[in-house]
Design an enzyme around this catalytic site. Structure first.
Site, PDB file in Angstrom:
ATOM      1  N   SER A  64       0.827  -1.212   0.000  1.00  0.00           N
ATOM      2  CA  SER A  64       0.000   0.000   0.000  1.00  0.00           C
ATOM      3  C   SER A  64       0.860   1.260   0.000  1.00  0.00           C
ATOM      4  CB  SER A  64      -0.918   0.023   1.225  1.00  0.00           C
ATOM      5  OG  SER A  64      -1.713  -1.129   1.279  1.00  0.00           O
TER       6      SER A  64
HETATM    7  N1  SAH Z   1      -0.845  -4.967   4.392  1.00  0.00           N
HETATM    8  C1  SAH Z   1      -0.199  -5.216   3.129  1.00  0.00           C
HETATM    9  C2  SAH Z   1      -1.042  -4.739   1.963  1.00  0.00           C
HETATM   10  C3  SAH Z   1      -1.347  -5.868   1.126  1.00  0.00           C
HETATM   11  S1  SAH Z   1      -2.490  -5.735  -0.192  1.00  0.00           S
HETATM   12  C4  SAH Z   1       1.201  -4.617   3.072  1.00  0.00           C
HETATM   13  O1  SAH Z   1       1.581  -3.902   4.002  1.00  0.00           O
HETATM   14  O2  SAH Z   1       1.937  -4.893   2.128  1.00  0.00           O
HETATM   15  C5  SAH Z   1      -3.803  -6.746   0.447  1.00  0.00           C
HETATM   16  C6  SAH Z   1      -3.498  -8.185   0.780  1.00  0.00           C
HETATM   17  O3  SAH Z   1      -4.702  -8.783   1.242  1.00  0.00           O
HETATM   18  C7  SAH Z   1      -3.016  -9.039  -0.385  1.00  0.00           C
HETATM   19  O4  SAH Z   1      -1.807  -9.660  -0.067  1.00  0.00           O
HETATM   20  C8  SAH Z   1      -4.151 -10.059  -0.555  1.00  0.00           C
HETATM   21  O5  SAH Z   1      -3.693 -11.339  -0.990  1.00  0.00           O
HETATM   22  C9  SAH Z   1      -4.712 -10.125   0.842  1.00  0.00           C
HETATM   23  N2  SAH Z   1      -6.078 -10.628   0.939  1.00  0.00           N
HETATM   24  C10 SAH Z   1      -7.133 -10.412   0.106  1.00  0.00           C
HETATM   25  N3  SAH Z   1      -8.218 -11.081   0.540  1.00  0.00           N
HETATM   26  C11 SAH Z   1      -7.857 -11.736   1.690  1.00  0.00           C
HETATM   27  C12 SAH Z   1      -8.521 -12.606   2.607  1.00  0.00           C
HETATM   28  N4  SAH Z   1      -9.802 -13.002   2.441  1.00  0.00           N
HETATM   29  N5  SAH Z   1      -7.821 -13.068   3.666  1.00  0.00           N
HETATM   30  C13 SAH Z   1      -6.529 -12.728   3.872  1.00  0.00           C
HETATM   31  N6  SAH Z   1      -5.841 -11.928   3.022  1.00  0.00           N
HETATM   32  C14 SAH Z   1      -6.491 -11.434   1.956  1.00  0.00           C
END
Ligand code: SAH
Length: 216
Positions: A64
């Site tokens: 993000s």
């Molecule tokens: N917090 C992260 C941002 C990641 S983007 C960082 O600091 O880099 C969002 C993430 O949520 C992705 O890796 C995606 O695979 C995950 N995601 C999406 N749906 C999800 C679910 N149902 N359970 C767990 N993770 C999920």
């Protein structure tokens, strides 16, 4: 894994930029000022690490934008020693920001390969206070509930009931809600056993919160 003076300088510039955009919490700014964000991106893209933009991290996911991480973290109103649940481990950067602020983090990722890669990476980096979990974030974590705070880092079509129920009374759930390109950043505060207060902090843009797990 090298963190040079140049990286440190770029990081201080980023902190200044975030202050200019309205981030005030000194704990959040301190955490962003300490974490080597360039190590969370593939080597070739390290140049981009300290610009205030989102970036692809592989497995079709993004790390993000720093402003989004900072603002969402600020909305959690963390107190040291608290127990936090993060949904969407991704690169692990947000989880490290939380740990730098003195809390214990449980973080769930639905993509198995990303889960494994990030689990190893954050531990190698020295962030042992992150307990990474492979699973579907819609279910939260019954095993480690209840939590003082819950942060969802993917755009949710609605607020999952399980997450509301795993929040302590007085706790906050910060979640971007909206099915399209952008989401509203909502903060739910559990005010009683079955009562919640909702606040809206405006539009942000996240990758989608998908149902179920994926062995990819
Ligand atoms: N917090 C992260 C941002 C990641 S983007 C960082 O600091 O880099 C969002 C993430 O949520 C992705 O890796 C995606 O695979 C995950 N995601 C999406 N749906 C999800 C679910 N149902 N359970 C767990 N993770 C999920």
């Amino acid at each position: 894994m090298i963190d040079s003076y140049r990286h440190k300088g770029l990081r201080q510039q980023l902190v200044k930029e975030l202050i200019g955009k309205g981030i005030k919490d000194p704990l959040v700014l301190g955490a962003i000022g300490r974490i080597p964000r360039h190590l969370f991106l593939d080597g070739a893209f390290a140049e981009w690490a300290y610009k205030d933009v989102a970036f692809p991290i592989g497995s079709d996911q993004t790390i993000s934008q720093p402003y989004t991480v900072a603002r969402q973290t600020e909305l959690l109103e963390l107190e040291p020693g608290q127990k936090i649940l993060e949904i969407g481990t991704g690169s692990g950067y947000q989880a490290c920001v939380l740990v730098e602020m003195g809390v214990k983090v449980y973080s769930i990722e639905r993509q198995e390969s990303l889960f494994k890669k990030t689990q190893k990476f954050v531990h190698d980096l020295g962030y042992k206070q992150i307990r990474t979990l492979y699973g579907d974030g819609y279910l939260g974590s019954e095993r480690f509930a209840p939590f003082d705070r819950i942060i969802v880092t993917a755009g949710a079509p609605m607020i999952p009931e399980a997450l509301k129920q795993q929040l302590k009374v007085g706790g906050h759930l910060v979640i971007p809600v909206g099915a399209g390109e952008s989401q509203r950043m909502l903060r739910l505060t559990r005010t009683g056993d079955q009562s919640f207060k909702e606040e809206d902090f405006g539009l942000f843009s996240f990758v989608p919160f998908l149902k179920g797990t994926a062995r990819i």
